[in-house]
Design an enzyme around this catalytic site. Structure first.
Site, PDB file in Angstrom:
ATOM      1  N   SER A 299       0.810  -1.207   0.000  1.00 55.27           N
ATOM      2  CA  SER A 299       0.000   0.000   0.000  1.00 55.27           C
ATOM      3  C   SER A 299       0.854   1.271   0.000  1.00 55.27           C
ATOM      4  O   SER A 299       1.606   1.510  -0.936  1.00 55.27           O
ATOM      5  CB  SER A 299      -0.956  -0.047   1.196  1.00 55.27           C
ATOM      6  OG  SER A 299      -1.920   0.971   1.121  1.00 55.27           O
ATOM      7  N   ASP A 310      11.104   4.236  -9.749  1.00 51.28           N
ATOM      8  CA  ASP A 310      10.854   4.802 -11.074  1.00 51.28           C
ATOM      9  C   ASP A 310      11.779   5.973 -11.378  1.00 51.28           C
ATOM     10  O   ASP A 310      12.246   6.141 -12.503  1.00 51.28           O
ATOM     11  CB  ASP A 310       9.399   5.273 -11.188  1.00 51.28           C
ATOM     12  CG  ASP A 310       8.451   4.148 -11.557  1.00 51.28           C
ATOM     13  OD1 ASP A 310       8.890   2.973 -11.561  1.00 51.28           O
ATOM     14  OD2 ASP A 310       7.268   4.429 -11.840  1.00 51.28           O
ATOM     15  N   LYS A 324      -0.584  -4.015  -3.506  1.00 51.53           N
ATOM     16  CA  LYS A 324      -1.865  -3.352  -3.217  1.00 51.53           C
ATOM     17  C   LYS A 324      -1.861  -2.000  -3.925  1.00 51.53           C
ATOM     18  O   LYS A 324      -1.321  -1.017  -3.427  1.00 51.53           O
ATOM     19  CB  LYS A 324      -2.068  -3.169  -1.715  1.00 51.53           C
ATOM     20  CG  LYS A 324      -3.406  -2.519  -1.344  1.00 51.53           C
ATOM     21  CD  LYS A 324      -3.588  -2.495   0.167  1.00 51.53           C
ATOM     22  CE  LYS A 324      -4.928  -1.851   0.540  1.00 51.53           C
ATOM     23  NZ  LYS A 324      -4.910  -0.382   0.406  1.00 51.53           N
TER      24      LYS A 324
END
Length: 401
Positions: A299, A310, A324
């Site tokens: 989460s 990224d 999640k």
């Protein structure tokens, strides 16, 4: 709210039918046979009013608590979504959730202990607490507390000896390698157990672990990060293992500490265009960094880890994360209960969908041999992070020659 907010909605009629079936089943358990008319959904106000009347009627017939029947209907409607994250919590469950993310204040001296071969040792010293003010350190041995030997105690039993009234004294004996044994008498104080712990590892590598993303976590994290930077940290291990998440706003704020105003995530909501969320930090910290993850990294912690990966601000080491990629809104009710409803789906800044997939670490290191998380000599994943960071530092040094 259950008809307008969910990411994947159900019709009002479906929710009414589910609620009535749950009430009929409850009445049957109490020996009352009834059949509620399958009323047609009209307006939310009329639907709720009709359901309230039926709950009161059934409570009178079954001698049940009307509130318990109301909870039953809400739980049934939440379960109809077949979404493990859309749930109803009664006041006790809601309170437990709040305590997990933002631990309540406790009385003690600010020490977290663990048992090692050497006995009871200090695992963490909470900043600005009585133990911190007398310079008790991680790794110090605590052979006795208030005159009671800790030789045969576990860490929980030893920590229990710190409990007492605020302002009352407690003595601790401290042994430190190469120094004389010392005894400190400390006054118990009120403090909040942290969701962030930190320390300096060998070779001036900072270590920060976040156990949950609560409301106070960003401030705790900033304090820990700035202390490590001020102490000369050359790199950072950011430990998100076993962090099941918490508030998205806290995850965004912490990711901003490193990514400034870069994209942090993309949010998809029903009937809306995707929205990119950017950081809001004009003075980000730039350090070589490794993020440790495992199957319980979920989460909000995946939001932070995914953004850092990224952006190439950090490499991930460990095992595949939980996966999640959906977000919930919490709707508190007047009596302390709450509805938690899935309202959005999120992607990483590079539009990776991690839901039910998880984040793939740059370097896979099994957690099977991890005996004590965060303890360098017993944590192969942490050892791998140290090795990777030191290699990065060597490469940077060569590049600047």
């Amino acid at each position: 709210m259950l008809t307008t907010v969910p990411f994947k909605p159900l019709s009002a009629q479906r929710l009414l039918d589910v609620a009535r079936h749950a009430l009929e089943a409850r009445a049957k358990e109490r020996g009352v046979v009834l059949s509620l008319f399958p009323a047609t959904a009209s307006t939310p106000e009329v639907d709720v009013s009709a359901l309230d009347d039926e709950i009161e009627t059934i409570a009178g017939l079954t001698h049940d608590d009307a509130r318990a029947d109301a909870y039953l209907t809400i739980r049934a409607m939440a379960a109809a979504f077949h979404d493990p994250y859309t749930v109803f919590w009664d006041p006790e469950q809601m309170l437990a959730f709040q305590h997990e993310l933002d631990p309540q204040r406790t009385v003690g001296v600010g020490l977290e202990l663990r048992r090692s071969r050497a006995g009871i040792v200090v695992a963490y010293v909470v900043p600005e607490t009585p133990a911190d003010r007398v310079d008790v350190r991680v790794g110090d041995r605590i052979p006795s507390i208030d005159g009671k030997s800790t030789h045969d105690l576990g860490s929980t039993a030893a920590e229990a000896l710190f409990a007492g009234k605020v302002g009352t004294p407690v003595s601790i004996t401290v042994e430190r390698t190469g120094e004389r044994e010392q005894t400190f008498t400390l006054d118990r104080a009120l403090y909040r157990p942290p969701t962030v712990t930190s320390r300096m590892l060998p070779d001036r590598i900072g270590y920060v672990a976040v156990s949950a993303f609560g409301e106070a976590t960003p401030e705790e994290f900033d304090d820990a990060l700035h202390r490590l930077v001020a102490a000369g940290a050359r790199g950072l291990v950011f430990d998100l293992r076993n962090d099941g998440g918490g508030f998205v706003s806290s995850a965004v704020e912490i990711a901003s500490d490193f990514l400034g105003r870069q994209p942090l995530m993309v949010i998809e909501r029903r009937d809306r265009a995707p929205a990119t969320i950017h950081g809001e930090n004009d003075a980000p910290v730039h350090l070589p960094m490794i993020v440790l993850v495992n199957g319980n990294t979920a989460s909000a912690s995946e939001i932070t880890a995914g953004a850092l990966q990224d952006d190439r601000a950090a490499e991930l080491i460990g095992t595949q994360t939980f996966g999640k990629g959906v977000m919930q809104e919490l709707d508190p009710l007047p009596d302390g209960a709450a509805l938690k409803i899935t309202t959005a789906h999120y992607l990483t800044p590079l539009h990776r969908d991690i839901n039910k997939r998880g984040l793939t670490p740059n370097i896979r290191v099994s957690g099977a041999q991890v005996r004590r998380i965060g303890e360098l000599s017993h944590d192969p994943q942490l050892q791998a992070a140290m090795h990777a960071l030191l290699a990065q530092l060597v490469a940077r040094a060569h590049a600047h020659r």
